[in-house]
Structure formats: C-alpha cells, structure tokens
Design a protein around this motif. Structure first.
Motif, PDB file in Angstrom:
ATOM      1  N   ALA A 133      11.639 -12.739 -19.856  1.00 25.43           N
ATOM      2  CA  ALA A 133      10.716 -11.729 -19.333  1.00 25.43           C
ATOM      3  C   ALA A 133       9.270 -12.053 -19.666  1.00 25.43           C
ATOM      4  CB  ALA A 133      11.087 -10.352 -19.894  1.00 25.43           C
ATOM      5  N   CYS A 134       9.024 -12.631 -20.836  1.00 24.29           N
ATOM      6  CA  CYS A 134       7.645 -12.843 -21.292  1.00 24.29           C
ATOM      7  C   CYS A 134       6.861 -13.783 -20.385  1.00 24.29           C
ATOM      8  CB  CYS A 134       7.643 -13.376 -22.723  1.00 24.29           C
ATOM      9  SG  CYS A 134       7.930 -12.089 -23.962  1.00 24.29           S
ATOM     10  N   PRO A 151      -1.820  -5.021 -19.379  1.00 23.53           N
ATOM     11  CA  PRO A 151      -1.060  -5.093 -20.638  1.00 23.53           C
ATOM     12  C   PRO A 151       0.081  -4.072 -20.702  1.00 23.53           C
ATOM     13  CG  PRO A 151      -3.404  -5.182 -21.073  1.00 23.53           C
ATOM     14  CD  PRO A 151      -3.256  -4.819 -19.635  1.00 23.53           C
ATOM     15  N   LEU A 152      -0.176  -2.855 -20.192  1.00 17.23           N
ATOM     16  CA  LEU A 152       0.852  -1.812 -20.260  1.00 17.23           C
ATOM     17  C   LEU A 152       1.989  -2.083 -19.272  1.00 17.23           C
ATOM     18  CD1 LEU A 152      -1.336   1.412 -20.664  1.00 17.23           C
ATOM     19  CD2 LEU A 152      -0.060   0.165 -22.416  1.00 17.23           C
ATOM     20  N   SER A 153       1.646  -2.522 -18.061  1.00 14.44           N
ATOM     21  CA  SER A 153       2.698  -2.828 -17.077  1.00 14.44           C
ATOM     22  C   SER A 153       3.534  -4.020 -17.542  1.00 14.44           C
ATOM     23  CB  SER A 153       2.079  -3.120 -15.712  1.00 14.44           C
ATOM     24  OG  SER A 153       1.226  -4.255 -15.773  1.00 14.44           O
ATOM     25  N   TYR A 154       2.870  -4.996 -18.154  1.00 10.24           N
ATOM     26  CA  TYR A 154       3.578  -6.155 -18.700  1.00 10.24           C
ATOM     27  C   TYR A 154       4.521  -5.732 -19.826  1.00 10.24           C
ATOM     28  CZ  TYR A 154       4.212 -10.631 -21.130  1.00 10.24           C
ATOM     29  OH  TYR A 154       4.746 -11.733 -21.748  1.00 10.24           O
ATOM     30  N   LEU A 155       4.042  -4.842 -20.693  1.00  6.01           N
ATOM     31  CA  LEU A 155       4.862  -4.359 -21.804  1.00  6.01           C
ATOM     32  C   LEU A 155       6.066  -3.573 -21.294  1.00  6.01           C
ATOM     33  CD1 LEU A 155       5.156  -4.086 -24.883  1.00  6.01           C
ATOM     34  CD2 LEU A 155       3.798  -1.990 -24.744  1.00  6.01           C
ATOM     35  N   SER A 169       0.826  -1.214   0.000  1.00  9.00           N
ATOM     36  CA  SER A 169       0.000   0.000   0.000  1.00  9.00           C
ATOM     37  C   SER A 169       0.857   1.260   0.000  1.00  9.00           C
ATOM     38  CB  SER A 169      -0.926  -0.007   1.214  1.00  9.00           C
ATOM     39  OG  SER A 169      -0.159  -0.085   2.416  1.00  9.00           O
ATOM     40  N   CYS A 170       2.072   1.155  -0.516  1.00  2.00           N
ATOM     41  CA  CYS A 170       3.007   2.281  -0.507  1.00  2.00           C
ATOM     42  C   CYS A 170       2.545   3.346  -1.499  1.00  2.00           C
ATOM     43  CB  CYS A 170       4.409   1.793  -0.852  1.00  2.00           C
ATOM     44  SG  CYS A 170       5.618   3.111  -0.957  1.00  2.00           S
ATOM     45  N   SER A 171       2.373   4.578  -1.013  1.00  2.00           N
ATOM     46  CA  SER A 171       1.890   5.664  -1.880  1.00  2.00           C
ATOM     47  C   SER A 171       2.999   6.289  -2.712  1.00  2.00           C
ATOM     48  CB  SER A 171       1.220   6.753  -1.028  1.00  2.00           C
ATOM     49  OG  SER A 171       2.145   7.251  -0.058  1.00  2.00           O
ATOM     50  N   ASN A 172       4.242   6.176  -2.252  1.00  2.00           N
ATOM     51  CA  ASN A 172       5.362   6.789  -2.983  1.00  2.00           C
ATOM     52  C   ASN A 172       5.783   5.991  -4.221  1.00  2.00           C
ATOM     53  OD1 ASN A 172       5.612   8.958  -1.191  1.00  2.00           O
ATOM     54  ND2 ASN A 172       6.867   7.729   0.211  1.00  2.00           N
ATOM     55  N   TRP A 173       5.498   4.698  -4.196  1.00  2.00           N
ATOM     56  CA  TRP A 173       5.900   3.856  -5.329  1.00  2.00           C
ATOM     57  C   TRP A 173       4.803   3.863  -6.396  1.00  2.00           C
ATOM     58  CZ3 TRP A 173      10.238   2.038  -7.078  1.00  2.00           C
ATOM     59  CH2 TRP A 173      10.225   1.085  -8.089  1.00  2.00           C
ATOM     60  N   VAL A 174       5.178   4.242  -7.601  1.00  2.00           N
ATOM     61  CA  VAL A 174       4.215   4.392  -8.692  1.00  2.00           C
ATOM     62  C   VAL A 174       4.494   3.357  -9.772  1.00  2.00           C
ATOM     63  CG1 VAL A 174       3.248   5.952 -10.411  1.00  2.00           C
ATOM     64  CG2 VAL A 174       4.101   6.868  -8.232  1.00  2.00           C
ATOM     65  N   PRO A 175       3.592   2.392  -9.998  1.00  2.00           N
ATOM     66  CA  PRO A 175       3.783   1.438 -11.099  1.00  2.00           C
ATOM     67  C   PRO A 175       3.725   2.169 -12.439  1.00  2.00           C
ATOM     68  CG  PRO A 175       2.091   0.690  -9.564  1.00  2.00           C
ATOM     69  CD  PRO A 175       2.367   2.114  -9.222  1.00  2.00           C
ATOM     70  N   TRP A 176       4.324   1.577 -13.464  1.00  2.00           N
ATOM     71  CA  TRP A 176       4.309   2.214 -14.781  1.00  2.00           C
ATOM     72  C   TRP A 176       2.891   2.325 -15.316  1.00  2.00           C
ATOM     73  CZ3 TRP A 176       8.349   4.851 -15.442  1.00  2.00           C
ATOM     74  CH2 TRP A 176       9.621   4.395 -15.067  1.00  2.00           C
ATOM     75  N   SER A 177       2.068   1.384 -14.926  1.00  2.00           N
ATOM     76  CA  SER A 177       0.660   1.459 -15.343  1.00  2.00           C
ATOM     77  C   SER A 177      -0.163   0.573 -14.418  1.00  2.00           C
ATOM     78  CB  SER A 177       0.506   1.001 -16.795  1.00  2.00           C
ATOM     79  OG  SER A 177      -0.857   0.967 -17.156  1.00  2.00           O
ATOM     80  N   ASN A 178      -1.418   0.957 -14.218  1.00  2.00           N
ATOM     81  CA  ASN A 178      -2.336   0.141 -13.446  1.00  2.00           C
ATOM     82  C   ASN A 178      -3.055  -0.883 -14.311  1.00  2.00           C
ATOM     83  OD1 ASN A 178      -1.804   1.407 -10.948  1.00  2.00           O
ATOM     84  ND2 ASN A 178      -3.155   3.118 -11.522  1.00  2.00           N
ATOM     85  N   HIS A 179      -2.816  -0.808 -15.603  1.00  2.00           N
ATOM     86  CA  HIS A 179      -3.417  -1.760 -16.535  1.00  2.00           C
ATOM     87  C   HIS A 179      -2.406  -2.851 -16.855  1.00  2.00           C
ATOM     88  CE1 HIS A 179      -6.791   0.961 -17.093  1.00  2.00           C
ATOM     89  NE2 HIS A 179      -5.926   1.959 -17.301  1.00  2.00           N
TER      90      HIS A 179
END
Length: 770
Positions: A380-381, A150-154, A138-148
């Motif tokens: 990675a895939c 397909p995009l985070s996987y890419l 639940s860390c607010s400072n850490w931002v994933p590249w995307s919440n979706h």
C-alpha cells in the motif's frame, strides 16, 4: 508379523503365533531416508482412493439394485431418476457457484473503492455505481476521505491494513486450508487422494469471506485460483448431501472436475475456457461424459452470474473488451517479444516465489499474520503513487486493454503528451508487480497468481504498444507500414496489453489452449486468435526449454503433495522390486495356521492399514487374495462384541475345506480372490502405467506365486523423489539455505535495532517529562 501401511512405510513390528512370515526380499523401505526428502513430507495428510475397489463397490450396488427390481419398468424408472439426479445436482452446484461469484464481485469492488472514499448517499455502493451516469472525475456523490494528500494516503494505507489483517486472522484461526490458491491440492485430490477438511463447508465459508478482503487490501493476489477452490468446495459439500454420491469416489470426482471448470468459468466469464482448464490442468483421467458435465455446470454458473449482472453493464468481468481493428504482419516480431517476456516472467517468478515460500516455511511459520500485515503495508505504501498499482488489478486491466476512441478519456490516449513518463510508469508497474507477486503468493490469505501475472503482462504489453505506436506516428511513410490504411488506426496499444496478459498467464500456468480460449472469450476478438496463438506458442517454447512447468505443478513437488502426473515421462531403469515394500501384514488362509479373533482385533488396533493380503500359510506364502479393512470391520460388527469365550475363535479367510467349525468366524465372503498382482521382475515404468490407467491403491508383488511384497502409489512416488534426492549433488539447495540463514539473521538484527531505538526514544521522553 511385520507391518505395511497403505503408504509403504514400515511402522510396526510384533509377533503372533503361526503368522510370522519370512520373505525373500529383505528390503523394507527403511533405506529411503524419507524424513530427509521434502517432496514427500505431506503424503501423510492424504488418504489414497482405490479406484478399482470403488468401481467394484459401485458394480455390486448396481447388481443388488437389479436383483431387487421387480420389473423392467421399475428398472427404467431407477435409471431415469439416477440420471436426472446427476443433472439436478450439477444445476444446484452451478447456481451456487454463480451466486458466490456474483456476490464476491460486488463485495470486492465495494471494498476496493472504500480505500479511496465513500458514496455520500449510499455507503454500500462502490465508486462506479455511486457515479452511475456521471463522469467519475467530477462525481459529486463520491466523497474522498480527505482532500489533503497526507490524510487520504494514510486512510488508503490503514484501510488496506485492516482488510489484510482481518483476512489473515480468519484464515489462521478458523480455516488454515483456505490460505493460498488450492489448485495444487485439488489436483492431488482429483487424481485419487482424499484430504480431510480441505473441501468442507467451513473452508468454503472462510475462503469466500476472506477472498474479497485479501484482494481489496491491495495485496498482489488474484481471485481465479481461489475461485477454483471455493467452487470445488461447493461440489464436494453439495454432493455429500446425497448418500449415493457420498459412497462413490468416482462420481464425486466427476463433480469435483465439473465444479473446478465452473470456478474458472465465473472468474473469467469463460465457460469453454473453464472446461479446457479442467482438462489441461486439473484432471489426470478425463472421460468424455465428464466434459459434458463440466460444460453444463460452467454454463449454469456463468448464466447465473450473467442473470445477476453484478457490474450492471452486461459484462461478466471488468476487463471484457472488443476490438474492431485487424492486426498486421509487421507486428509479428513484437508479438514474439511479448511471448519471450511471458516465458521469462514465468521462469523468474516461479523460481523466486518457491525460494520465498521455502524461506517462509522455515522461518515465518509462526508469524503468518504479521507477515501479511507487513506485506500489505509495503504494497500500500508505494502502490498509491502509481495508478496501475493503486487500482484494483481487474480495473487496471480494463483500462490497459481499452482501445482509444471518443468514449475513452485517459492519459494513455493523449497523443500530444510526452510518452516517456507514461512508459516509465508502465514498466515500473511491471517490475513492481512481479516483485510483489513473488513475495506475496503463498502467504496465509486466499491468494491466486493468475490475475497478478496478467496484470504484469498487461502493463508491459501496453508499454510496448505505446513504443510501437510512437514509432509508427514518427515514420508513417515507412514501407514497413504500407499495409496500414490512410486515415484509419494502425497500431492498437490495447491489443498489446491484451496479448501481454495472455503471455503472463501462459508463462505462470504453462497452459496453452486454455489460455487462448480464455483470452478469446474474454474479449470476443476472434481476429486476434492468431496473434494470441503466436504469443502463447513462444511463451510455451521458452518455458519447456528452460522452465520447470507451471507454478501449480512446481508447488505440488515443493510442498510434498502426492500426484502421479500423467503428462510426465517416467524412466526408472529398474523393476518393481526396487520400490516395493516387503514387510507386509498378511493373514493365513490355512485353518491350521489361522489367527484368532483376539489377534485380529489386536492387529486392527495397532495399525491403520487399509487392507491385508491373504496367503496360504507362513511356510507357503502363496497369494490367495486380499481383504479390505472396512469389510473386516463390517463382519466383526455383525459378529458383535468380543468376550473372553470368543477371543480364541479362529478367523477363516477361505472355506475351501467345506464346513465352517462352530468356534470360527467366516471371512471368505469378503475375500477378493483376484487382486492386482505383478511379477517381481516387472518394470517400474509399467507399474506407473497401471497406477495411472486403473488407479488402484496397491499392487501385490509375487515371485513364483508367493507374496514378495506390496507397492502403493505413494511408494512409487516416494521412490522417485528419494532416488532423485540421494543421487543429486545439487549444491544450489545448500547455498540457498545459507542465503536464507543470512537473510533471517539480518531481519532479526534490524528488528532488534528498531526495538532498541524505540525503547530508547520512549525512555528519553519519560525523562523529559520527569
């Protein structure tokens, strides 16, 4: 005059007046068919160090210093300064290695986290530091590249590809020696062979730069083997800054051995494990003084790493844990299962990896960058979908080793959940890690195999631990568990992961005591020394029975590196005449048969031999002594440039007749009158012992006092490998080559089909728009 170089090959054949020698033995080594023997193909990349000659040079320097010393106090001061300098150099090396290790730990952790997201306030922090004091979920400072998804996987895949591509490009174009682990080459170098550039500053820089990129890309590679390489690079490069160490190969070897210990020490946080590793794996001749120097260098390196505290937890490695629960005797059968797994793992991975490396060398040599790119893409895939493959391997092992308690919240510790999906995930991770390690180790990036093997063992061990714990939870009343105390923990699945990691490490390295000590220092769990010893003993027994040694030793043989293994038992059943080379460049000592200065310079220009036997005369080839090439060149340099008037000066290698004529050059001062010499009937097993114990580059072979030939360390190894190749009827190698040809054909067919399909699609799109 026939020629013999340091390695025993006949390479020149020309005549000079009064210097042509007809020897009794006509064998010249040409029958060996060495171009067909893969085990000797890289011998020419190494130069042999003559430990006997090196010790003699060191002794002469000591005597010269004593002559120049005016008083006892000055002599004492010289010894104190020399001794202090040794420890100062070791301290500098240890600090340097500790600084590099701490930097690589921080950079690797940041790059690995970068594949998943970034820290909003401080981009340079990894997820652990970014969420310091908070729950990472639940860390607010850490931002994933995307919440979706397909995009985070890419993003995960693309960043992994970027890291691996960058590492492979830097290695290929700036330091090819930085690829791989480097342990096999280091073993050869420490045993007495020099390889230009392999331990230089540039290799150190590229290895240190590309190692975090390779690990963070998700490739199934570890940092422990490369840590030994960059640590030894530090030892070699720093030692060469001081002239006294640059001239002495023996002192340089001590530094290389000590820094190899420091490399393992900082990789595992294990000073004693590092020392034992340098004894058990690296050094073929280990002196007591070297043990103390290795320990001191390891201690300084680990102390530096601890002072920097890269993880800000006081831990030296991410998977440092401790257990406060004892083991039970009914668990021994399960420990045996882990040991069996380690033995099977080592045999399978080593065998298949060598087949992959063989295929890579034959077909993929010109596609190194593309191969790394495809391996990273493949890894990675599908690794993204398995937690134990997606995480950095050290972070994954920290989770797997952990004991379930109130401070550790993970699905591994969920008692009420269905364990079958979790066990399946762990077993899949084990098989996948094995497969990825097999196809990845040896690719053209810095790559170790220790941690991937530990990770595979840890996932298997945790799965076994969960199965045993589930059985215990279902049958608590069984007499099998009567030793378990009511209300306390009985089965600790984390310990099975820990022991599985030890089994994997032992299986792939064939190390025993080193593994036990490393795992003990890793966890601080003294009470699990006995289970660790049981697991390692079972693994070692299986490896000795059906395996071929550790991966480093197998790679030495496969890659054709020169090394006489002191642990190997040699049985030739023949004498030195079978392996020696009888075509030898030698000079006469008799003034009546002496060669001219012009002939001497022609010989030196036409060959790169390191030394030359001296005989009485061509008709009477009695051994008089031996002269080294460097000493001859030193005398010639003092004599000055050659002119036509001096070309006919004779070269005298003995002044037994008294006065030296005016038109002559005296080389008698550099003559070694007592070179190592053996009779032609001496057994080859005895020759091996001489090479191992004394470490000469060459041994002269005599018959009734006359020169019959010469044998070098490389000659002996060439003979061993060649005889094995000529007399073996190994059809498996032929079948393997046929299989590789079929695989390469299939790969080409698939590639060509893809190109045609892509071209057809592009052509159809163009027609559509037209």
């Amino acid at each position: 005059m026939n020629g013999h170089n340091e390695d025993g090959n006949v390479s020149i054949d020309y005549s000079m007046a009064n210097s042509d020698i007809q020897l009794r033995n006509k064998q010249d080594g040409s029958w060996l068919h060495q171009e067909k023997v893969s085990e000797v193909k890289r011998f020419e990349d190494f130069r042999t160090i003559d430990w006997v000659e090196d010790e003699m040079d060191e002794h002469r320097r000591r005597l010269l210093k004593l002559k120049n010393v005016n008083s006892v106090s000055t002599s004492l001061r010289e010894r104190v300064v020399s001794s202090c300098l040794n420890w100062v150099m070791l301290t500098l090396m240890g600090v340097f290695i500790g600084l590099i290790a701490a930097s690589l730990n921080i950079i690797t952790a940041w790059l690995a986290s970068l594949r998943m997201g970034h820290c909003s306030g401080h981009f340079y922090l990894n997820k652990s530091f970014c969420c310091w004091g908070e729950d990472e979920q639940s860390c607010s400072n850490w931002v994933p590249w995307s919440n979706h998804f397909p995009l985070s996987y890419l993003a995960y895949v693309l960043i992994s590809l970027l890291f691996s591509f960058t590492a492979s490009i830097l290695v290929k174009y700036f330091a090819p020696s930085a690829a791989g682990s480097g342990i096999s080459e280091i073993k050869s170098i420490v045993s007495g062979f020099a390889m230009d550039g392999f331990l230089g500053w540039w290799t150190l820089f590229i290895k240190s730069t590309c190692l975090p990129l390779a690990i963070a890309s998700g490739l199934s590679v570890g940092k422990e083997g490369p840590s030994v390489h960059y640590a030894v690079c530090v030892g070699n490069s720093v030692a060469k800054l001081v002239s006294r160490y640059r001239r002495s190969a023996a002192r340089a070897r001590e530094f290389l051995t000590a820094t190899s210990a420091a490399g393992v020490a900082v990789a595992f946080g294990s000073p004693m494990g590092g020392v034992l590793f340098s004894i058990e794996e690296i050094s073929s001749v280990f002196q007591l003084s070297t043990i103390w120097k290795s320990y001191f260098c390891s201690l300084v390196a680990v102390a530096t790493l601890a002072a920097i505290n890269p993880f800000h937890t006081g831990q030296l490695v991410l998977f440092e844990v401790s257990y406060d629960t004892d083991w039970h005797y009914f668990e021994i059968p399960f420990y045996i299962i882990l040991g069996v797994f380690g033995g099977i793992y080592g045999i399978i991975v080593s065998k298949l990896n060598i087949r992959v490396v063989s295929f890579r060398k034959k077909y993929l040599g010109n596609y190194a960058v593309r191969e790394v790119f495809i391996l990273a893409l493949l890894t990675a895939c599908f690794s993204y979908f398995n937690e134990f493959l997606r995480l950095d391997m050290t972070e994954s092992m920290e989770i797997l080793f952990h004991e379930c308690d109130s401070k550790f919240d993970h699905r591994l510790c969920d008692i009420d959940s269905n364990k079958i999906p979790l066990i399946t995930s762990l077993l899949f991770a084990t098989i996948a890690r094995m497969g990825l390690t097999i196809i990845t180790y040896g690719c053209k990036v810095p790559a170790g195999i220790f941690v991937p093997s530990m990770a595979a063992g840890a996932t298997f061990g945790r799965a076994l631990g969960l199965i045993v714990d589930h059985f215990y939870q279902s049958h608590k009343d069984s007499s099998l568990f009567m030793t378990c105390t009511e209300g306390s923990k009985c089965i600790i699945p984390g310990t099975y992961a820990f022991l599985g990691a030890a089994a994997g490490l032992c299986g792939i390295t064939d190390l025993t005591v080193t593994v036990v000590i490393i795992m003990f220092e890793l966890t601080g769990a003294l009470r699990y020394i006995v289970p660790t010893m049981i697991v390692v003993a079972i693994t070692k027994s299986i490896s000795d029975k059906w395996g071929k040694g550790g991966i480093a030793d197998q790679m030495i043989t496969f890659n054709g590196l020169p090394l006489i293994d002191s642990k190997e038992e040699f049985s030739f059943g023949t004498n030195v005449e079978a392996a020696m080379c009888s075509a030898t460049v030698c000079f006469p000592a008799d003034p009546d048969s002496a060669i001219t200065l012009k002939q001497l310079r022609t010989t030196l220009r036409a060959s790169d031999y390191k030394g030359f036997p001296i005989i009485e005369s061509p008709p009477s080839p009695k051994i008089v002594g031996f002269v080294s090439r460097s000493d001859i060149e030193y005398i010639l340099e003092k004599f000055g440039n050659t002119s036509e008037s001096t070309d006919e000066y004779v070269c005298l290698f003995s002044n037994d007749r008294g006065a030296i004529p005016e038109e002559a050059i005296d080389f008698s001062s550099i003559l070694n009158k007592s070179p190592l010499t053996v009779n032609i009937t001496t057994s080859l097993e005895y020759i091996v012992e001489v090479f191992l114990k004394l470490g000469p580059r060459y041994i002269l072979v005599e018959n009734d006092g006359c020169l019959a030939g010469i044998i070098t360390r490389k000659d002996m190894m060439r003979y061993e490998h060649t005889i094995h190749t000529l007399h073996s009827t190994d059809t498996s190698r032929i079948k393997e080559e046929e299989f590789n040809d079929k695989v390469w054909k299939v790969m080409n067919d698939v590639t060509n089909d893809l190109k045609r399909n892509i071209g057809r699609l592009l052509h159809n799109d163009e027609n559509r728009y037209l």
